[in-house]
Design an enzyme around this catalytic site. Structure first.
Site, PDB file in Angstrom:
ATOM      1  N   GLU A 268      -6.797   1.629 -13.266  1.00 42.29           N
ATOM      2  CA  GLU A 268      -6.324   2.833 -12.576  1.00 42.29           C
ATOM      3  C   GLU A 268      -5.044   3.361 -13.210  1.00 42.29           C
ATOM      4  O   GLU A 268      -4.898   4.571 -13.430  1.00 42.29           O
ATOM      5  CB  GLU A 268      -6.103   2.533 -11.091  1.00 42.29           C
ATOM      6  CG  GLU A 268      -7.395   2.346 -10.314  1.00 42.29           C
ATOM      7  CD  GLU A 268      -7.164   1.933  -8.864  1.00 42.29           C
ATOM      8  OE1 GLU A 268      -8.075   2.157  -8.043  1.00 42.29           O
ATOM      9  OE2 GLU A 268      -6.093   1.385  -8.547  1.00 42.29           O
TER      10      GLU A 268
ATOM     11  N   TYR B 228      -8.746  -3.671 -11.283  1.00 43.30           N
ATOM     12  CA  TYR B 228      -8.707  -2.277 -10.850  1.00 43.30           C
ATOM     13  C   TYR B 228      -7.321  -1.674 -10.973  1.00 43.30           C
ATOM     14  O   TYR B 228      -7.182  -0.479 -11.297  1.00 43.30           O
ATOM     15  CB  TYR B 228      -9.277  -2.125  -9.440  1.00 43.30           C
ATOM     16  CG  TYR B 228      -8.418  -2.652  -8.320  1.00 43.30           C
ATOM     17  CD1 TYR B 228      -7.556  -1.821  -7.650  1.00 43.30           C
ATOM     18  CD2 TYR B 228      -8.499  -3.985  -7.912  1.00 43.30           C
ATOM     19  CE1 TYR B 228      -6.761  -2.290  -6.608  1.00 43.30           C
ATOM     20  CE2 TYR B 228      -7.719  -4.461  -6.880  1.00 43.30           C
ATOM     21  CZ  TYR B 228      -6.850  -3.608  -6.233  1.00 43.30           C
ATOM     22  OH  TYR B 228      -6.053  -4.075  -5.212  1.00 43.30           O
TER      23      TYR B 228
ATOM     24  N   CYS C   7       0.822  -1.215   0.000  1.00 43.23           N
ATOM     25  CA  CYS C   7       0.000   0.000   0.000  1.00 43.23           C
ATOM     26  C   CYS C   7       0.852   1.259   0.000  1.00 43.23           C
ATOM     27  O   CYS C   7       0.682   2.141  -0.832  1.00 43.23           O
ATOM     28  CB  CYS C   7      -0.935  -0.009   1.204  1.00 43.23           C
ATOM     29  SG  CYS C   7      -1.916   1.502   1.346  1.00 43.23           S
TER      30      CYS C   7
ATOM     31  N   CYS D  74      -1.698   1.710  -2.936  1.00 39.77           N
ATOM     32  CA  CYS D  74      -2.710   2.749  -2.730  1.00 39.77           C
ATOM     33  C   CYS D  74      -2.157   4.175  -2.734  1.00 39.77           C
ATOM     34  O   CYS D  74      -2.703   5.067  -3.392  1.00 39.77           O
ATOM     35  CB  CYS D  74      -3.424   2.519  -1.396  1.00 39.77           C
ATOM     36  SG  CYS D  74      -3.799   0.817  -1.010  1.00 39.77           S
TER      37      CYS D  74
ATOM     38  N   HIS E 106     -27.428  20.013  -0.390  1.00 41.76           N
ATOM     39  CA  HIS E 106     -27.527  20.523  -1.755  1.00 41.76           C
ATOM     40  C   HIS E 106     -26.646  21.748  -1.952  1.00 41.76           C
ATOM     41  O   HIS E 106     -26.583  22.600  -1.087  1.00 41.76           O
ATOM     42  CB  HIS E 106     -28.984  20.895  -2.061  1.00 41.76           C
ATOM     43  CG  HIS E 106     -29.222  21.263  -3.489  1.00 41.76           C
ATOM     44  ND1 HIS E 106     -29.193  20.334  -4.499  1.00 41.76           N
ATOM     45  CD2 HIS E 106     -29.477  22.465  -4.063  1.00 41.76           C
ATOM     46  CE1 HIS E 106     -29.433  20.942  -5.652  1.00 41.76           C
ATOM     47  NE2 HIS E 106     -29.606  22.237  -5.407  1.00 41.76           N
TER      48      HIS E 106
ATOM     49  N   LYS F  13      -0.473   5.332  -6.105  1.00 45.09           N
ATOM     50  CA  LYS F  13      -1.562   5.323  -7.082  1.00 45.09           C
ATOM     51  C   LYS F  13      -2.467   6.538  -6.925  1.00 45.09           C
ATOM     52  O   LYS F  13      -2.802   7.226  -7.889  1.00 45.09           O
ATOM     53  CB  LYS F  13      -2.347   4.016  -6.923  1.00 45.09           C
ATOM     54  CG  LYS F  13      -3.592   3.862  -7.786  1.00 45.09           C
ATOM     55  CD  LYS F  13      -4.845   4.396  -7.110  1.00 45.09           C
ATOM     56  CE  LYS F  13      -5.171   3.748  -5.801  1.00 45.09           C
ATOM     57  NZ  LYS F  13      -5.630   2.365  -5.896  1.00 45.09           N
TER      58      LYS F  13
ATOM     59  N   GLU G 144     -25.899  13.625  -2.383  1.00 40.27           N
ATOM     60  CA  GLU G 144     -27.341  13.715  -2.148  1.00 40.27           C
ATOM     61  C   GLU G 144     -28.148  12.941  -3.184  1.00 40.27           C
ATOM     62  O   GLU G 144     -29.325  12.649  -2.963  1.00 40.27           O
ATOM     63  CB  GLU G 144     -27.797  15.178  -2.134  1.00 40.27           C
ATOM     64  CG  GLU G 144     -27.848  15.826  -3.495  1.00 40.27           C
ATOM     65  CD  GLU G 144     -28.534  17.192  -3.489  1.00 40.27           C
ATOM     66  OE1 GLU G 144     -29.536  17.351  -2.763  1.00 40.27           O
ATOM     67  OE2 GLU G 144     -28.056  18.075  -4.210  1.00 40.27           O
TER      68      GLU G 144
END
Length: 531
Positions: free
Chosen positions: A241, A237, A97, A102, A504, A105, A509
């Protein structure tokens, strides 16, 4: 208490392998014994050198080590050794990671998003020159500098928490003894408990030139030259990515897909991600397999591949990156010396509550069979395990409903199960799919493409319609899906969603306004930003 110690020594000292109900009975009893006398065990260290030896210095192993040593008083050692990649890439303490996963990346993904934002800025009135350029070298150096700082902080933290760090390769001699090879020679360590947390490394295809001329995600983030025209073999992934940020940084990117993109994810969402990437200029070679990689006199790499009809094609690239999956690093551990069994795939450990078939040997992270290969999962499992072994805890890891995000140009966040899994598990008539396209407010002025901004909620059809999965494609997907993952943990229903007042104007939302089902056949496109 002496009787307890005697019983535990019988369990751990023999070569017996407990199976099925008997194994579970003894395992649960053993854990209860440990929890009941945790403070006493912490003072009795004459039999073994350490209470816990962790093999692997990644996120899960480090989390368990620090929890056990700093918070629960155990004597802990962490072994970590990185075998260089075929092109010589290696890194420091912290695991995949931090070093090649992670963190780098996400930083390179952010660099690509900033490039897109620079172009959008003109529409918002910013005076931005036409000659915008990017330096791969500057980005690479910045990313690597950050990683090295994390490596250093991690070592200091282990020292402060009284965890012994050994930069060495650990292998099993028996279930309580670890042989460690360092640059200063070999040594033996004995441990009451051993935690396997070695993670995995990328696979290479068995084709000519793959290992000699190809790279993987272990190399891309520290590549000492601009990648140029790149083909990424694999559409999981990691592959998507990397293709996404390379394209965003201005490099020609092609993805070669053997079968389907993002295997294991909701396939409608996966195909929308691919469509968005194609719109951004990323090329896809569907149902193709690489046949060979050849280095030309020009220095470029000639890749030959075949399609599903056995037709052969080739093209020249500057970089060939393989992202065809990862293998668990268990074969290097000599598990057979300790009697640890692996699952049907021949690599991973099919553990029950992180415990292998050998009662004092545990595993966390990517070496676990059919568990999510995600850093936060390994960290949480490691901490909970330490608390069960050395503290008064019975809490086990829940591997269900873990949220994740694919950091493609338009991000994809998900929590819970896919539409396909829901239908397979409950039957089509018992599942309701709510879905909607939406218009991010920030996309209006620069007139960005909104055709792939989409979300859906997978729910049971009966009662208040318990939510089984939530899927979202759009900006800031990780931030959006994180909060809803907590709600799903609390048994979120569609009724709850519809009774929630959204903030909003935000993109999160949109989940609170969802009301169109696929079954209804109604148009899921909004009439306006406030509809």
């Amino acid at each position: 208490m002496a009787a307890v110690f005697c019983f535990r020594n019988v369990i751990f000292g023999g070569a017996c392998k407990f199976k099925s109900a008997n194994f579970l009975l003894f395992r649960n009893l053993e854990q209860k014994q440990v929890r009941g006398c945790a403070s006493y065990v912490g003072k009795q260290r004459s039999e073994y050198d350490y209470d816990l030896v962790v093999i692997g210095g990644g996120s899960g192993g480090l989390a368990a080590a620090k929890e056990a040593a700093a918070n629960l008083g155990a004597k802990v050692a962490v072994l970590d050794y990185v075998t260089p990649t075929p092109i010589g890439t290696k890194w420091g303490l912290g695991g995949t990671c931090v070093n090649v996963g992670c963190i780098p990346k996400k930083l390179m993904h952010q660099a690509a998003l900033l490039g897109e934002a620079i172009h959008d800025a003109k529409s918002y009135g910013w005076q931005v020159g036409d000659n915008v350029s990017h330096s791969w070298e500057n980005l690479k150096d910045a990313v690597q500098a950050h990683i090295k700082s994390v490596n250093w902080v991690t070592r200091v933290e282990l020292r402060d928490k009284k965890v012994e760090y050994i930069n060495g390769l650990g292998t099993f001699k028996d279930q309580h003894t670890i042989s460690v090879t360092t640059n200063k020679g070999d040594r033996l360590l004995t441990a009451k408990y051993v935690l396997i947390a070695v993670g995995g490394r990328p696979r290479y295809p068995d084709i000519p030139g793959a290992v000699e001329y190809g790279i993987t995600s272990d190399d891309i983030f520290s590549l000492n030259r601009p990648p140029g025209k790149t083909v990424i073999v694999g559409a999981g992934y990691i592959g998507l990515e990397c293709a996404g940020f390379l394209n965003g940084l201005g490099y020609d990117a092609t993805v070669m897909i053997r079968s389907i993109p993002l295997r294991g994810f909701d396939q409608q969402m996966a195909n929308i991600v691919v469509a968005e990437m194609q719109d951004k200029g990323i090329k896809f070679l569907h149902r193709c397999l690489p046949k060979s990689v050849e280095k030309l006199d020009s220095g470029r790499l000639k890749v030959t591949w075949t399609d599903s009809d056995k037709n052969e094609f080739n093209d020249e690239f500057d970089t060939v990156m393989f992202a065809i999956g990862r293998r668990a690093l268990t074969k290097e551990l000599h598990l057979e010396n300790a009697g640890v069994e692996v699952a049907g795939d021949g690599e991973k450990i099919d553990a029950v509550d992180e415990q292998s078939n050998v009662p004092n040997i545990y595993a966390v992270g990517d070496v676990l069979y059919k568990k999510p290969e995600l850093t936060p999962v390994a960290i949480h499992a490691g901490r909970l395990l330490a608390r069960r072994l050395f503290g008064d805890s019975a809490v086990t890891m829940n591997y269900e409903n873990v949220a994740t995000t694919v950091f493609t140009p338009l991000e994809y966040g998900a929590v819970g199960i896919s539409e396909e899994t829901a239908v397979q598990r409950y039957g089509e008539d018992n599942v309701e799919i709510y879905h909607a396209y939406y218009k991010p407010t920030e996309f209006f002025i620069p007139q960005k493409n909104i055709s792939h901004c989409y979300l859906k909620v997978v729910a049971k059809r009966d009662g208040d319609q318990k939510v089984l999965g939530m899927h979202y494609i759009g900006p800031q997907a990780g931030e959006v899906i994180q909060g809803f993952s907590a709600a799903i943990k609390c048994n979120l229903t569609v009724k709850d969603l519809m009774n929630t007042v959204g903030i909003h104007p935000t993109i999160a939302e949109e989940f609170t306004r969802i009301n169109v089902t696929k079954r209804s056949g109604k148009d899921p496109n909004p009439a306006s930003c406030c509809s």
